[in-house]
Design an enzyme around this catalytic site. Structure first.
Site, PDB file in Angstrom:
ATOM      1  N   LYS A 172      54.836  82.453  46.075  1.00  8.25           N
ATOM      2  CA  LYS A 172      55.976  81.735  46.671  1.00  8.25           C
ATOM      3  C   LYS A 172      57.304  82.324  46.164  1.00  8.25           C
ATOM      4  CE  LYS A 172      58.637  78.629  48.499  1.00  8.25           C
ATOM      5  NZ  LYS A 172      58.811  78.170  49.847  1.00  8.25           N
ATOM      6  N   LYS A 240      67.208  76.367  42.749  1.00  4.53           N
ATOM      7  CA  LYS A 240      66.089  75.972  41.881  1.00  4.53           C
ATOM      8  C   LYS A 240      65.006  77.052  41.931  1.00  4.53           C
ATOM      9  CE  LYS A 240      62.935  73.666  43.758  1.00  4.53           C
ATOM     10  NZ  LYS A 240      61.618  73.890  44.350  1.00  4.53           N
TER      11      LYS A 240
HETATM   12  P1  NAP Z   1      63.579  66.745  49.862  1.00  5.27           P
HETATM   13  O1  NAP Z   1      63.768  66.508  51.313  1.00  5.27           O
HETATM   14  O2  NAP Z   1      64.750  66.671  48.952  1.00  5.27           O
HETATM   15  O3  NAP Z   1      62.458  65.709  49.353  1.00  5.27           O
HETATM   16  C1  NAP Z   1      62.107  65.616  48.023  1.00  5.27           C
HETATM   17  C2  NAP Z   1      61.032  64.567  47.866  1.00  5.27           C
HETATM   18  O4  NAP Z   1      60.662  64.505  46.482  1.00  5.27           O
HETATM   19  C3  NAP Z   1      61.501  63.154  48.248  1.00  5.27           C
HETATM   20  O5  NAP Z   1      60.416  62.446  48.788  1.00  5.27           O
HETATM   21  C4  NAP Z   1      61.911  62.585  46.884  1.00  5.27           C
HETATM   22  O6  NAP Z   1      61.877  61.187  46.839  1.00  5.27           O
HETATM   23  C5  NAP Z   1      60.833  63.166  46.007  1.00  5.27           C
HETATM   24  N1  NAP Z   1      61.202  63.226  44.593  1.00  5.27           N
HETATM   25  C6  NAP Z   1      62.097  64.084  44.022  1.00  5.27           C
HETATM   26  N2  NAP Z   1      62.153  63.873  42.686  1.00  5.27           N
HETATM   27  C7  NAP Z   1      61.267  62.887  42.420  1.00  5.27           C
HETATM   28  C8  NAP Z   1      60.871  62.233  41.221  1.00  5.27           C
HETATM   29  N3  NAP Z   1      61.378  62.574  40.024  1.00  5.27           N
HETATM   30  N4  NAP Z   1      59.946  61.265  41.314  1.00  5.27           N
HETATM   31  C9  NAP Z   1      59.419  60.926  42.519  1.00  5.27           C
HETATM   32  N5  NAP Z   1      59.744  61.498  43.685  1.00  5.27           N
HETATM   33  C10 NAP Z   1      60.666  62.479  43.629  1.00  5.27           C
HETATM   34  O7  NAP Z   1      62.908  68.171  49.565  1.00  5.27           O
HETATM   35  P2  NAP Z   1      62.009  69.074  50.515  1.00  5.27           P
HETATM   36  O8  NAP Z   1      62.905  69.996  51.270  1.00  5.27           O
HETATM   37  O9  NAP Z   1      61.017  68.240  51.247  1.00  5.27           O
HETATM   38  O10 NAP Z   1      61.284  69.988  49.410  1.00  5.27           O
HETATM   39  C11 NAP Z   1      60.142  69.546  48.692  1.00  5.27           C
HETATM   40  C12 NAP Z   1      59.501  70.754  48.019  1.00  5.27           C
HETATM   41  O11 NAP Z   1      59.126  71.703  49.026  1.00  5.27           O
HETATM   42  C13 NAP Z   1      60.458  71.485  47.054  1.00  5.27           C
HETATM   43  O12 NAP Z   1      59.761  71.960  45.936  1.00  5.27           O
HETATM   44  C14 NAP Z   1      60.965  72.635  47.905  1.00  5.27           C
HETATM   45  O13 NAP Z   1      61.358  73.740  47.108  1.00  5.27           O
HETATM   46  C15 NAP Z   1      59.739  72.952  48.741  1.00  5.27           C
HETATM   47  N6  NAP Z   1      60.031  73.616  50.024  1.00  5.27           N
HETATM   48  C16 NAP Z   1      61.026  73.172  50.859  1.00  5.27           C
HETATM   49  C17 NAP Z   1      61.272  73.852  52.059  1.00  5.27           C
HETATM   50  C18 NAP Z   1      62.344  73.433  53.016  1.00  5.27           C
HETATM   51  O14 NAP Z   1      62.667  74.222  53.930  1.00  5.27           O
HETATM   52  N7  NAP Z   1      62.908  72.226  52.905  1.00  5.27           N
HETATM   53  C19 NAP Z   1      60.500  74.962  52.412  1.00  5.27           C
HETATM   54  C20 NAP Z   1      59.495  75.368  51.565  1.00  5.27           C
HETATM   55  C21 NAP Z   1      59.265  74.684  50.376  1.00  5.27           C
HETATM   56  P3  NAP Z   1      63.140  60.294  47.368  1.00  5.27           P
HETATM   57  O15 NAP Z   1      62.903  60.137  48.840  1.00  5.27           O
HETATM   58  O16 NAP Z   1      63.069  59.041  46.607  1.00  5.27           O
HETATM   59  O17 NAP Z   1      64.390  61.097  47.050  1.00  5.27           O
END
Ligand code: NAP
Length: 298
Positions: A172, A240
């Site tokens: 990744k 990050k």
């Molecule tokens: P996001 O929309 O910010 O969602 C983050 C999720 O994690 C939310 O459900 C949040 O809960 C939860 N969370 C964060 N910290 C937490 C904690 N300490 N305890 C419990 N729950 C927690 O992020 P995302 O874009 O979906 O990304 C999620 C992962 O996928 C990341 O590692 C990111 O690098 C990876 N990723 C993202 C993408 C992209 O295009 N977005 C692509 C590939 C990979 P709340 O709802 O309460 O905030």
């Protein structure tokens, strides 16, 4: 009979992935820190739970997709974490992008409870999660990979077993190097096109199908020329991941000159309060340097 699946983290990515698991007919239980985000899934047929330990006690396969390394540690190893409810024989699949080293530490702790773990970070953006076309790079043992495959098929298109524990996270990071340097190239090219007075949409159409074509160009380049900087992936999350690249590169003693440059360009945008914009807003850093704004109303 399919196993009971639990999904933790219903954010931009987890939301689409969970809807696709439900669409595929799986028995899905959910938990999200902000509880209201579970409502739409309960309406779609999922069961809500009180905390990650509660979820783990009810599920055979536990998927996590939260933000950063400490967040995965919190939902798996924290006070109400998965580890306190996990059943022997369960399989934890982490889809977050986190430290390969910490991944191996978490996997060892789960193993002591009789549970297996795969690191299975994803690529393909919010669009890929919603359409079920994600690329998934999986680290862990082959038996766990075979067990996970039917469930990963619900939201993944290219699902590759790349090696042992932590290898998925390393691949990744390779992916992230490619994404950001690609976005730097897209940004520089679009500024060049703008300066040359070219029609940006036609320019994109002309080059996207050739040797220079890429997902970032077609998707994020197309957004940049209409100045739509809404996030599929935020600059803060991108940073990050780049921090993880820089850390791993430092541990290995490998120079990553272009990635370091992009990391610092993104930092200028964070300093301007733009961390919640999409990672394609990288172009704004070059616009500031060149004084040329792409796709702006003339
Ligand atoms: P996001 O929309 O910010 O969602 C983050 C999720 O994690 C939310 O459900 C949040 O809960 C939860 N969370 C964060 N910290 C937490 C904690 N300490 N305890 C419990 N729950 C927690 O992020 P995302 O874009 O979906 O990304 C999620 C992962 O996928 C990341 O590692 C990111 O690098 C990876 N990723 C993202 C993408 C992209 O295009 N977005 C692509 C590939 C990979 P709340 O709802 O309460 O905030």
């Amino acid at each position: 009979m399919s196993e009971k699946i639990g999904f933790i983290g219903l954010g931009i990515m987890g939301r689409g992935m969970t809807h696709n698991l439900l669409k595929a007919g799986f028995d899905v239980t959910v938990w999200n820190r902000t509880a209201s985000k579970m409502d739409e899934f309960v309406e779609a047929g999922a069961q809500a739970t009180d905390n990650p330990a509660d979820l783990a006690s009810k599920c055979d396969i536990i998927m996590t997709c939260v933000s950063d390394t400490p967040d995965v540690q919190a939902v798996i190893l924290g006070d109400d974490g998965v580890i306190h409810g996990v059943k022997p024989g369960a399989l934890v699949i982490d889809h977050s992008t986190i430290s390969p080293r910490v991944t191996r530490e978490i996997a060892a702790k789960l193993k002591a409870k009789g549970a297996a773990m795969l690191d299975a970070p994803i690529s393909g953006g919010s669009e890929g999660a919603a359409r079920g076309t994600l690329s998934i790079m999986v680290g862990g043992d082959a038996d766990s990979f075979e067990r996970a495959k039917p469930y990963l098929d619900a939201f993944g298109k290219t699902i590759t077993h790349v090696g042992g524990q932590g290898a998925g996270q390393m691949v990744k990071l390779v992916n992230q190097i490619l994404v950001v340097i690609n976005m730097l190239a897209v940004s520089e090219a679009l500024i060049f096109a703008e300066a040359g007075g070219l029609d940006l949409e036609q320019t994109l159409n002309a080059v996207a199908g050739g040797a220079a074509g890429s997902w970032m160009l077609s998707n994020r380049g197309a957004q940049a020329i209409v100045r739509d900087f809404r996030p599929g992936f935020t600059i803060d999350l991108q940073q990050k991941d780049l921090r993880l690249v820089l850390e791993a590169a430092d541990q290995m003693g490998v120079p990553v000159a272009a990635t370091s440059l992009v990391f610092n360009l993104y930092r200028t945008l964070q300093q301007q309060g733009l961390g919640s914009e999409g990672n394609h807003a990288l172009i704004k850093a070059l616009e500031k340097l060149t004084g040329i704004e792409v796709g702006a109303e003339k």
